[in-house]
Design a protein around this motif. Structure first.
Motif, PDB file in Angstrom:
ATOM      1  N   ASP A 175     -78.208  -9.680  68.312  1.00 21.44           N
ATOM      2  CA  ASP A 175     -78.709 -10.128  67.010  1.00 21.44           C
ATOM      3  C   ASP A 175     -78.946  -8.914  66.120  1.00 21.44           C
ATOM      4  OD1 ASP A 175     -79.914 -11.232  64.822  1.00 21.44           O
ATOM      5  OD2 ASP A 175     -81.384 -12.410  65.934  1.00 21.44           O
ATOM      6  N   LYS A 218     -85.257 -13.677  69.445  1.00 18.21           N
ATOM      7  CA  LYS A 218     -85.019 -14.524  68.292  1.00 18.21           C
ATOM      8  C   LYS A 218     -86.261 -14.650  67.436  1.00 18.21           C
ATOM      9  CE  LYS A 218     -81.147 -17.269  69.978  1.00 18.21           C
ATOM     10  NZ  LYS A 218     -80.622 -18.615  70.255  1.00 18.21           N
ATOM     11  N   ALA A 267     -86.610 -11.397  65.508  1.00 18.73           N
ATOM     12  CA  ALA A 267     -85.642 -11.239  64.413  1.00 18.73           C
ATOM     13  C   ALA A 267     -86.023 -12.106  63.224  1.00 18.73           C
ATOM     14  CB  ALA A 267     -84.238 -11.612  64.891  1.00 18.73           C
TER      15      ALA A 267
END
Length: 336
Positions: free
Chosen positions: A270, A332, A335
């Protein structure tokens, strides 16, 4: 092509045990400090401080997370370890081609980028040098091109996006099997490519570590606090993937990647993860079943001013906490 074996899903008891132990130790130290601070008014004024019961509770119950932490760690190390460490021979896959593509990250590095590019361009095993400027506002882009690099400008801000762009652009060249990721601030040197190549037959990714003292210049942006912080977070990541790798440095950019493994890994990364991207890279590579090896590299005083997580100890502490958060709770959330 090496067959990847999924490590499966295991509860990282050692990781949780280390965190519980540290939490309990922190509680105990806070309790002791409170006791020392409360002792003075009690002695001088003969008063019974109202915080004494709270102080005693903290000290007494600090043993609970410490005990659970030790129990979790012992369970993982003594009972569950054999289920986590892969039962496979030591890997040795000779390199068919030893030449590499080098990709350098850069952000306002006009004072260092020329020498950095030349250092790698002149190495006999380097086919090309790529420089990705993260929308620099100085002459970084122009000087990198003049020194012989293939240049790209990544307009989206963030260290993670710059590194991801480096890896993506470098992976497009199929005349080499190996990609070296590094920085354009002169903290690393091209001669260490030979070391990375020596470890390459044993894994998919070779991560450079800056924690070998004789190889670290005495005046770098890596302060003692950040040095030991990197080791601590590295050991947390190692505990999460127990039996899979030895990790002592989660913040270094310098690493070697097998191109085939990198092409598999890129979709799982990511780029929105910022200064914690290197820890994210290592964590994701291990989670995807890749073999990660550490290699000692030299670390030098940078040219110019640091703009990343090594600006000062407070920023380094903040980045370290975000790394721990990503390792424990997932990247996640970080981010976003």
């Amino acid at each position: 092509m090496v067959e990847r074996r999924s490590p499966g899903r295991h509860i990282p008891f050692l990781l949780y045990g280390m965190l519980l132990f540290c939490f309990g130790l922190g509680m105990y130290l806070i309790g002791v400090l409170m006791g020392v601070l409360l002792a003075l008014p009690r002695l001088l004024l003969g008063m019974n401080a109202t915080l004494v019961p709270v102080n005693e509770w903290i000290v007494w119950y600090s043993g609970v997370p410490i005990a659970f932490g030790i129990a979790f760690a012992m369970f993982d190390l003594l009972i569950y370890f054999s289920h986590k460490k892969p039962d496979v021979p030591v890997r040795y896959q000779p390199l068919a081609r030893r030449n590499v593509t080098v990709a350098l990250t850069a952000y306002n590095d006009e004072d260092s980028i020329t020498e950095a590019v030349r250092d790698f361009v002149e190495h006999p095993l380097v086919n090309r040098v790529i420089v990705v400027s993260n929308n620099s506002h100085d002459a970084t882009f122009e000087r990198a091109a003049a020194a012989g690099a293939i240049t790209f400008n990544e307009l989206s801000p963030g260290y993670g996006r710059c590194v991801f762009r480096c890896l993506t652009e470098a992976s497009l060249y199929d005349d080499v099997d190996l990609i070296v990721l590094c920085e354009g601030d002169r903290t690393f040197r091209a001669f260490d490519i030979e070391k990375l190549l020596a470890y390459a037959p044993h894994g998919d990714f070779v991560n450079g570590t800056r924690t070998v003292e004789p190889l670290r210049h005495f005046a770098t942006q890596l302060s003692s606090f950040m040095y030991y912080g990197n080791i601590f977070v590295g050991k947390l990541l190692e505990a999460k993937h127990l039996g899979r790798s030895t990790i002592t440095d989660v913040g270094t950019t310098y690493k070697l990647c097998r191109r085939d493994a990198l092409l598999e890994l890129l979709p799982a990364l990511d780029p929105a993860v910022n200064l914690e991207f290197n820890a994210h890279f290592l964590d994701t590579a291990l989670a995807e079943g890749h073999v990660l090896i550490e290699c000692p590299v030299t670390f030098h005083q940078r040219v110019g001013v640091s703009k990343g997580g090594n600006v000062n100890n407070m920023r380094g502490f903040s980045v370290g906490l975000r790394m721990i958060r990503g390792i424990v709770f997932g990247w996640k959330r970080l981010a976003s």
